[in-house]
Design a protein around this motif. Structure first.
Motif, PDB file in Angstrom:
ATOM      1  N   ALA A 170      44.202  25.970  16.782  1.00 25.50           N
ATOM      2  CA  ALA A 170      43.303  24.671  16.182  1.00 25.50           C
ATOM      3  C   ALA A 170      44.162  23.801  15.296  1.00 25.50           C
ATOM      4  N   VAL A 171      43.685  22.653  15.302  1.00 20.92           N
ATOM      5  CA  VAL A 171      44.299  21.543  14.425  1.00 20.92           C
ATOM      6  C   VAL A 171      43.093  21.110  13.424  1.00 20.92           C
ATOM      7  N   ILE A 172      43.668  21.044  12.055  1.00 18.44           N
ATOM      8  CA  ILE A 172      42.857  20.838  10.939  1.00 18.44           C
ATOM      9  C   ILE A 172      42.951  19.409  10.655  1.00 18.44           C
ATOM     10  N   VAL A 173      42.039  18.504  10.710  1.00 19.01           N
ATOM     11  CA  VAL A 173      42.160  17.116  10.341  1.00 19.01           C
ATOM     12  C   VAL A 173      41.947  17.003   8.840  1.00 19.01           C
ATOM     13  N   VAL A 174      42.761  16.220   7.963  1.00 18.16           N
ATOM     14  CA  VAL A 174      42.541  15.896   6.818  1.00 18.16           C
ATOM     15  C   VAL A 174      42.487  14.677   6.535  1.00 18.16           C
ATOM     16  N   ARG A 175      41.491  14.144   5.769  1.00 18.95           N
ATOM     17  CA  ARG A 175      41.472  12.693   5.421  1.00 18.95           C
ATOM     18  C   ARG A 175      42.313  12.722   4.321  1.00 18.95           C
ATOM     19  N   SER A 176      43.352  11.966   4.115  1.00 21.47           N
ATOM     20  CA  SER A 176      43.999  11.765   2.924  1.00 21.47           C
ATOM     21  C   SER A 176      43.389  11.490   1.836  1.00 21.47           C
ATOM     22  N   SER A 177      43.436  12.065   0.669  1.00 23.66           N
ATOM     23  CA  SER A 177      42.736  11.840  -0.724  1.00 23.66           C
ATOM     24  C   SER A 177      41.286  12.203  -0.721  1.00 23.66           C
ATOM     25  N   THR A 178      40.822  12.720   0.398  1.00 21.65           N
ATOM     26  CA  THR A 178      39.337  12.764   0.301  1.00 21.65           C
ATOM     27  C   THR A 178      38.935  14.132  -0.193  1.00 21.65           C
ATOM     28  N   VAL A 179      40.155  15.029   0.261  1.00 18.54           N
ATOM     29  CA  VAL A 179      39.711  16.731   0.083  1.00 18.54           C
ATOM     30  C   VAL A 179      40.751  17.352  -0.765  1.00 18.54           C
ATOM     31  N   SER A 180      40.444  18.282  -1.051  1.00 22.17           N
ATOM     32  CA  SER A 180      41.322  18.996  -1.923  1.00 22.17           C
ATOM     33  C   SER A 180      42.058  20.137  -1.103  1.00 22.17           C
ATOM     34  N   GLN A 181      43.251  20.614  -1.728  1.00 26.28           N
ATOM     35  CA  GLN A 181      43.920  21.367  -1.161  1.00 26.28           C
ATOM     36  C   GLN A 181      43.106  22.839  -1.034  1.00 26.28           C
ATOM     37  N   ARG A 182      42.119  23.203  -1.925  1.00 26.45           N
ATOM     38  CA  ARG A 182      41.479  24.120  -1.947  1.00 26.45           C
ATOM     39  C   ARG A 182      40.461  24.121  -0.666  1.00 26.45           C
ATOM     40  N   MET A 183      40.040  23.139  -0.395  1.00 26.82           N
ATOM     41  CA  MET A 183      38.958  22.716   0.671  1.00 26.82           C
ATOM     42  C   MET A 183      39.704  22.947   2.087  1.00 26.82           C
ATOM     43  N   VAL A 184      41.107  22.632   2.063  1.00 23.91           N
ATOM     44  CA  VAL A 184      41.890  22.978   3.349  1.00 23.91           C
ATOM     45  C   VAL A 184      42.230  24.398   3.600  1.00 23.91           C
ATOM     46  N   LYS A 185      42.243  24.926   2.648  1.00 28.26           N
ATOM     47  CA  LYS A 185      42.607  26.439   2.413  1.00 28.26           C
ATOM     48  C   LYS A 185      41.646  27.215   2.994  1.00 28.26           C
ATOM     49  N   ARG A 186      40.236  26.757   2.643  1.00 31.84           N
ATOM     50  CA  ARG A 186      39.068  27.468   2.864  1.00 31.84           C
ATOM     51  C   ARG A 186      38.893  27.305   4.443  1.00 31.84           C
ATOM     52  N   VAL A 187      39.428  26.244   5.152  1.00 36.46           N
ATOM     53  CA  VAL A 187      39.024  25.933   6.523  1.00 36.46           C
ATOM     54  C   VAL A 187      40.195  26.996   7.146  1.00 36.46           C
ATOM     55  N   LYS A 188      41.185  26.937   6.578  1.00 34.79           N
ATOM     56  CA  LYS A 188      42.438  27.906   7.298  1.00 34.79           C
ATOM     57  C   LYS A 188      41.710  29.400   7.153  1.00 34.79           C
ATOM     58  N   ASP A 189      41.367  29.809   6.113  1.00 38.43           N
ATOM     59  CA  ASP A 189      41.091  31.057   6.076  1.00 38.43           C
ATOM     60  C   ASP A 189      39.590  31.337   6.903  1.00 38.43           C
ATOM     61  N   GLN A 190      38.887  30.476   6.996  1.00 37.90           N
ATOM     62  CA  GLN A 190      37.691  30.755   7.756  1.00 37.90           C
ATOM     63  C   GLN A 190      38.127  30.922   9.340  1.00 37.90           C
ATOM     64  N   LEU A 191      39.272  30.242   9.683  1.00 33.71           N
ATOM     65  CA  LEU A 191      39.840  30.150  11.089  1.00 33.71           C
ATOM     66  C   LEU A 191      40.477  31.454  11.400  1.00 33.71           C
ATOM     67  N   GLU A 192      41.219  31.912  10.262  1.00 34.64           N
ATOM     68  CA  GLU A 192      42.094  33.029  10.457  1.00 34.64           C
ATOM     69  C   GLU A 192      41.173  34.306  10.324  1.00 34.64           C
ATOM     70  N   LYS A 193      40.069  34.393   9.808  1.00 27.74           N
ATOM     71  CA  LYS A 193      39.161  35.295   9.811  1.00 27.74           C
ATOM     72  C   LYS A 193      38.751  35.794  11.195  1.00 27.74           C
ATOM     73  N   VAL A 194      38.650  34.733  12.260  1.00 25.14           N
ATOM     74  CA  VAL A 194      38.371  34.919  13.889  1.00 25.14           C
ATOM     75  C   VAL A 194      39.522  34.916  14.353  1.00 25.14           C
ATOM     76  N   ASN A 195      40.664  34.955  13.852  1.00 24.77           N
ATOM     77  CA  ASN A 195      42.217  35.348  14.477  1.00 24.77           C
ATOM     78  C   ASN A 195      42.405  33.885  15.213  1.00 24.77           C
ATOM     79  N   CYS A 196      42.040  32.867  14.668  1.00 27.70           N
ATOM     80  CA  CYS A 196      42.110  31.804  15.384  1.00 27.70           C
ATOM     81  C   CYS A 196      43.691  31.090  14.809  1.00 27.70           C
ATOM     82  N   LYS A 197      44.535  30.877  15.708  1.00 28.80           N
ATOM     83  CA  LYS A 197      45.854  30.160  15.226  1.00 28.80           C
ATOM     84  C   LYS A 197      45.880  29.095  14.955  1.00 28.80           C
ATOM     85  N   ILE A 198      46.418  28.450  13.725  1.00 29.78           N
ATOM     86  CA  ILE A 198      46.339  27.249  13.346  1.00 29.78           C
ATOM     87  C   ILE A 198      47.529  26.696  13.799  1.00 29.78           C
TER      88      ILE A 198
END
Ligand SMILES: Nc1ncnc2c1ncn2[C@@H]1O[C@H](COP(=O)(O)OP(=O)(O)OP(=O)(O)O)[C@@H](O)[C@H]1O
Ligand SMILES: [Mg+2]
Length: 226
Positions: A170-198
């Motif tokens: 998966a590729v995570i698209v991050v709009r600069s200055s719109t989202v926090s690191q914490r939000m991006v980390k949550r996306v990463k965690d969700q994907l990793e829960k289903v063993n999806c490589k980032i």
């Protein structure tokens, strides 16, 4: 009669094109086994559809066979952006077991075919759990070099994480200055829960300075390691 869809992917200038080429190259070097790639983000409007479509076109331009899947059954990007009026059969009909002959359509972009999301489905998450999705992707792997999947954001919709089970990364698209690191980390965690490589993240909407001129350009690719 075969319908050929006209997808006018807007040219966004040299710096943007260059960053898409960098993204393309980085993906190509991320491993030969990366064929099925999911695009997601934390919230709406970060640029998933734009980035994934531009990347798909860019890969098609170097003669890769591309299947672009609009997997946002809640808010189809392709049908709204390209004002598709024709009766097309899409993912929602296919996954809900309707009699669909074909959900793959040709486009004006050489080497690039698309799957539309289909009419709004009230239960996309349930549909995406269907084994039919796994089987469909498995079949298309034999035909295409890359399958690019545009998914909804992950913040409060589980769809992308569900699709994550049948992709190579998966590729995570991050709009600069719109989202926090914490939000991006949550996306990463969700994907990793289903063993999806980032595979990495695209930082979209970056203000660039070059030779003392200001260039506003969108889409910088940062591969990040865990
Ligand atoms: N790099 C960019 N340059 C110019 N416009 C952009 C860029 N990235 C996104 N946009 C514009 O911002 C809007 C939102 O982008 P896009 O539809 O790609 O986001 P999204 O993450 O797919 O949103 P959604 O979650 O609602 O599907 C669109 O109008 C798109 O054209
Ligand atoms: Mg979108």
């Amino acid at each position: 009669m075969e319908i050929l869809f006209n997808l006018d992917v807007m040219d966004k200038g040299f710096l943007y094109e260059e960053s898409v080429r960098i993204l393309r190259t980085n993906l190509q070097f991320s491993g030969a086994n990366l064929k099925v790639i999911l695009f997601t983000s934390s919230i709406h409007g970060e640029g998933k559809s734009e980035t994934s479509l531009q990347l798909a076109r860019s890969l098609a331009q170097i003669d890769k066979r591309i299947l672009y899947i609009d997997a946002d059954m809640r808010k189809s990007m392709l049908t709204t952006r390209y004002h598709i009026k024709e009766e097309v059969e899409g993912l929602s009909q296919f996954l809900s077991g309707m009699n669909t002959d074909n959900i793959i359509y040709k486009t004006n972009i050489k080497n690039m075919d698309v799957v539309f999301s289909g009419p709004y489905a009230p239960n996309p998450a349930e549909l995406l759990y269907e084994l039919k999705l796994d089987e469909f992707i498995k079949e298309q792997r034999k035909i295409y070099d890359y399958i690019i999947i545009d998914a909804p954001p992950i913040s409060n919709i589980v769809d992308a994480a569900i699709i994550g089970r049948c992709v190579d990364g998966a590729v995570i698209v991050v709009r600069s200055s719109t989202v926090s690191q914490r939000m991006v980390k949550r996306v990463k965690d969700q994907l990793e829960k289903v063993n999806c490589k980032i595979i990495g993240a695209v930082l979209n909407g970056v203000e660039m300075k070059k030779n003392s001129y200001h260039y506003k350009y969108y889409g910088d690719y940062y591969s990040y390691k865990k």
